[in-house]
Design an enzyme around this catalytic site. Structure first.
Site, PDB file in Angstrom:
ATOM      1  N   HIS A   1       0.853  -1.192   0.000  1.00 29.14           N
ATOM      2  CA  HIS A   1       0.000   0.000   0.000  1.00 29.14           C
ATOM      3  C   HIS A   1       0.888   1.241   0.000  1.00 29.14           C
ATOM      4  O   HIS A   1       1.987   1.240   0.560  1.00 29.14           O
ATOM      5  CB  HIS A   1      -0.898  -0.019   1.232  1.00 29.14           C
TER       6      HIS A   1
ATOM      7  N   GLU B   1      -3.216   1.838  -7.370  1.00 29.17           N
ATOM      8  CA  GLU B   1      -3.457   3.094  -6.655  1.00 29.17           C
ATOM      9  C   GLU B   1      -2.833   4.259  -7.426  1.00 29.17           C
ATOM     10  O   GLU B   1      -1.614   4.398  -7.430  1.00 29.17           O
ATOM     11  CB  GLU B   1      -2.788   3.082  -5.284  1.00 29.17           C
TER      12      GLU B   1
ATOM     13  N   GLY C   1      -6.799  12.005  -2.434  1.00 37.24           N
ATOM     14  CA  GLY C   1      -6.723  13.021  -1.383  1.00 37.24           C
ATOM     15  C   GLY C   1      -7.518  14.270  -1.717  1.00 37.24           C
ATOM     16  O   GLY C   1      -7.915  14.488  -2.869  1.00 37.24           O
TER      17      GLY C   1
END
Length: 279
Positions: A113, A195, A201
């Site tokens: 991650h 990702e 964000g």
């Protein structure tokens, strides 16, 4: 098969500790999430559901699982070495090994991650190593973690992604993450989570359908056509239908379910996202 993953990060802390847990006491948090969702998840027998908990909650979550639950639990990464008969018998202070996760009742692990990559890059930077030498070292460490997970019998969700400063050479960044990270591992027991770090964000522009499709096709080209790819940038209510329309995407990774007001993870909203995606 479709795959829906849930990364609960450090969502167990209440607001007075700077966290976002408003659903239960911390000691009941793991079981509460399982008990609030496992019944509804049985409606989707052809979908794999995995929830990644902070280690403190794995035992409670596992004990709350129904015998016929269409749901698995897992941990947020593992250490790059492990116990072995005739070898190291437990000198792993502060480190979570794959054998521990397996014995607790976990069946899967999330590795690589972006937050884990950032942590490892920060440690390596303290030693004065930066640039491509550092990123290659991180990918080798993650590769070792995947191998230990597989030795213990755990499935792996392997996260890859490029940062904003890497957009111009996104393909080389992802190729390195795939080739080094998956070197010598059993790919049949790995799912790739993409990702797009540059788009995640507040204030960021989310990756759109053409970009996600392009990357998913590239990942299959490098890692193999049979490799399942899910969207790790956040499966949400506002992108569920779009992601469901991409043939190369086989699911998604959910984290927060509410991004404004009382932000956090809420089991009923998690189920709503799943319904939007699968239906």
């Amino acid at each position: 098969m479709k795959h829906i993953y849930l990364n609960l990060k450090r969502f167990d802390l209440p607001p007075e500790c700077g966290g976002v847990n408003r659903i239960s006491s911390m000691k009941d948090w793991g079981p509460t999430i399982i008990e609030s969702t496992q019944g509804e998840l049985k409606k989707y027998p052809d979908t794999e559901f995995v929830m990644y908990f902070p280690e403190a909650h794995l035992i409670g979550a596992n004990n709350a699982l129904d015998n016929d639950a269409n749901l698995e639990i897992g941990a947020q990464s593992v250490y790059r070495a492990d116990t072995a008969i005739g070898g190291n018998f437990g000198a792993f202070t502060t480190n979570r090994t794959a054998n521990v996760v397996k014995e607790i009742g976990g069946s899967s692990v999330i590795i690589g991650h972006c937050e884990e990559r950032n942590d490892k890059m920060g440690i390596i930077a303290e030693a004065g190593v930066t640039g491509s030498e550092a990123t290659q070292a991180v990918n080798r460490i993650l590769n070792a973690q995947i191998k230990e997970a597989q030795k213990a019998g755990l499935k792996v969700l392997y996260c890859i992604g490029e940062k904003e400063e890497e957009l111009e050479n996104w393909d080389q960044v992802l190729k390195e993450q795939l080739e080094i990270g998956l070197d010598g591992v059993d790919k049949t027991k790995v799912v790739i989570a993409y990702e797009p770090i540059w788009s995640i964000g507040p204030g960021k522009t989310p990756a759109d359908k053409p970009y996600i499709t392009k990357v998913a096709k590239f990942v299959k080209e490098i890692a193999g056509e049979n490799m399942d790819v899910v969207y790790g940038g956040g499966l949400k209510s506002d992108n569920a239908k779009m992601l469901a329309s991409i043939p190369e995407i086989a699911g998604g990774l959910i984290a927060l379910t509410r991004f404004s007001g009382e932000i956090g993870f809420y089991p009923n909203e998690y189920l709503e996202i799943i319904d939007l995606y699968l239906n």
